[in-house]
Scaffold this active site. Structure first.
Site, short mmCIF file in Angstrom:
data_model
loop_
_atom_site.label_atom_id
_atom_site.label_comp_id
_atom_site.label_asym_id
_atom_site.label_seq_id
_atom_site.Cartn_x
_atom_site.Cartn_y
_atom_site.Cartn_z
N HIS A 1 3.81 3.99 12.73
CA HIS A 1 2.75 4.74 13.03
C HIS A 1 3.03 5.69 14.27
CE1 HIS A 1 -0.88 2.33 11.58
NE2 HIS A 1 0.28 2.14 10.88
N ASP B 1 6.53 1.35 7.17
CA ASP B 1 5.13 0.73 6.77
C ASP B 1 4.48 1.56 5.48
OD1 ASP B 1 2.82 -0.32 6.89
OD2 ASP B 1 2.00 0.67 8.95
N GLU C 1 4.34 -6.01 4.37
CA GLU C 1 4.09 -5.31 5.70
C GLU C 1 5.31 -5.41 6.64
OE1 GLU C 1 1.84 -3.57 7.10
OE2 GLU C 1 0.39 -3.73 5.31
N ASP D 1 -0.40 4.18 0.80
CA ASP D 1 -1.24 5.13 1.96
C ASP D 1 -0.38 5.00 3.21
OD1 ASP D 1 -2.51 2.69 2.04
OD2 ASP D 1 -4.05 3.65 3.27
N GLU E 1 -5.22 0.87 2.64
CA GLU E 1 -5.01 -0.24 3.57
C GLU E 1 -5.03 0.44 4.92
OE1 GLU E 1 -2.79 -2.87 6.42
OE2 GLU E 1 -2.22 -0.94 5.91
N GLU E 2 -4.75 1.54 5.12
CA GLU E 2 -4.52 2.33 6.43
C GLU E 2 -6.04 2.85 6.70
OE1 GLU E 2 -2.38 1.92 8.33
OE2 GLU E 2 -0.24 1.72 7.38
N HIS F 1 0.72 -1.09 0.07
CA HIS F 1 0.13 0.00 -0.08
C HIS F 1 0.75 1.17 0.03
CE1 HIS F 1 0.59 0.75 4.46
NE2 HIS F 1 0.79 -0.59 4.52
#
Length: 374
Positions: free
Chosen positions: A347, A98, A161, A67, A132-133, A65
């Site tokens: 994150h 990520d 991931e 995003d 995805e997020e 992903h």
């Protein structure tokens, strides 16, 4: 442009979910030069890319992903979150681990592999989403639905991931627990706290049932999965006033469940318990994903061998952690694993990835391709 440079280019594009900010175009241009057929799939606010080189099976797919989650307060970062600052062997920036580093490693590994093996067996594909997020509605699920409708099957899928915990390649995710969310509303009668006989407190009525749910053993897990867990994540009742008995109680809870349980079975057990406690309630369910497991096979073997060759490590196969888009691909019959950088800062403020790890990851990905398509 090598893996590190491409990672930096991707980080500089502030693709906060569901925005892609041209990341897929950048990656697609690289893949097109290798003979990939590009297919952009836009579903509402989400941009997806399905790219494939070859028309024959088996199909090996890199999935990921573009995003990222919001950066939060920029002043809390040592370096601007979308500057892709390189310092002391690390790249700092939102999405570094990520998972823009993985995407860059996938593309560069594919470039190297195709250069050395232009007539490889089968097909190589990329499934890249910008959702995805976020709510994960218009991303990978919609792409998989499209592929299934035309019977375009993925045999092996490597999701980028960040699976590693302390050192690159120490953990490979070969499955994930299922995720099931319940939104429960328990109804009572609002009233004055000084006149409880004229009201009915939904919190008091629900408390024994919630305690029973929290103490219940759902299953014992198995050799690949820990026991199913139940957690209350949100609880709300009341008007904010201290002298008002609430009229309803809202409870949100989540199951992370093993292959020893099913979503339908968990729903039934919860409903049975609520009925036993004679509650007036409504309950809505959201199945976020079924559990899946790739416990053996070509993909696991190819990945373990590649990691051992380039890191000297024998990875742990794990199903721990949250969910990933692999949960939408595995039900098609594909073998699915996750392998990416160390996840310690994902994150977080000052998210970062080790530059040397990206170079090693690129070599590992290339070796996986060689093991499966040569």
């Amino acid at each position: 442009m090598d893996t590190i440079a491409l990672t930096c280019e991707l980080i500089k594009r502030a693709s906060v979910t569901p925005n892609d900010e041209g990341c897929q175009q950048l990656l697609g241009e690289r893949l097109a030069k290798l003979g990939f057929n590009l297919e952009t799939m836009v579903f509402e606010d989400t941009t997806n890319l399905w790219a494939r080189r070859g028309t024959e099976g088996p199909v090996f797919c890199f999935a990921g992903h573009t995003d990222v989650v919001p950066a939060g307060a920029e002043h809390a970062w040592t370096y601007p979150p979308f500057s892709a600052t390189q310092k002391d062997g690390y790249i700092y920036g939102r999405g570094a681990a990520d998972m823009k580093g993985s995407l860059a490693a996938m593309v560069v590994a594919t470039e190297r592999f195709v250069a050395n093996h232009p007539h490889h067996n089968g097909s190589i594909a990329f499934l890249i989403t910008s959702d995805e997020e976020g709510p994960f509605i218009n991303g990978t699920p919609k792409v998989v639905e499209t592929l299934e409708a035309r019977n375009e099957k993925i045999k092996w899928c490597l999701v980028g991931e960040p699976s590693s915990t302390k050192e690159l390649g120490d953990v490979v995710k070969n499955g994930r627990r299922g995720s099931l969310t319940g939104d429960l509303t328990v109804f009572g009668i609002q009233g004055h706290v000084a006149y409880p006989h004229l009201a009915e407190n939904p919190f008091h009525k629900a408390a024994p049932a919630l305690a029973a749910l929290a103490q219940m053993s759902w299953d014992d897990g198995n050799s690949s999965f820990p026991p199913t867990s139940f957690q209350i994540s949100n609880l709300h009742a009341g008007t904010g006033a201290g002298n008002v008995i609430p009229g309803e109680l809202q409870v949100q809870f989540n199951f992370r469940f093993s292959t020893e349980s099913t979503a339908d079975g968990l729903k039934q057990r919860v409903t049975d318990l609520l009925e036993q406690h004679d509650l007036d309630y409504s309950l809505q369910w959201k199945l976020n994903g079924e559990p899946f497991l790739t416990d053996s096979g070509d993909l696991v073997d190819a990945t373990v061998q590649a990691i051992a060759e380039h890191t000297g490590r024998l990875p742990e196969l794990s199903t721990a952690g949250g969910t990933s888009d692999g949960r939408f691909i595995a039900p098609t019959g594909a073998q699915v694993i996750e392998l990416g950088p160390v996840n310690a800062t994902i994150h977080q403020v000052n998210e970062r990835v080790r530059e040397a790890d990206l170079e090693t990851l690129t070599r590992v990905y290339e070796k996986v391709l060689e093991n499966l398509l040569c």
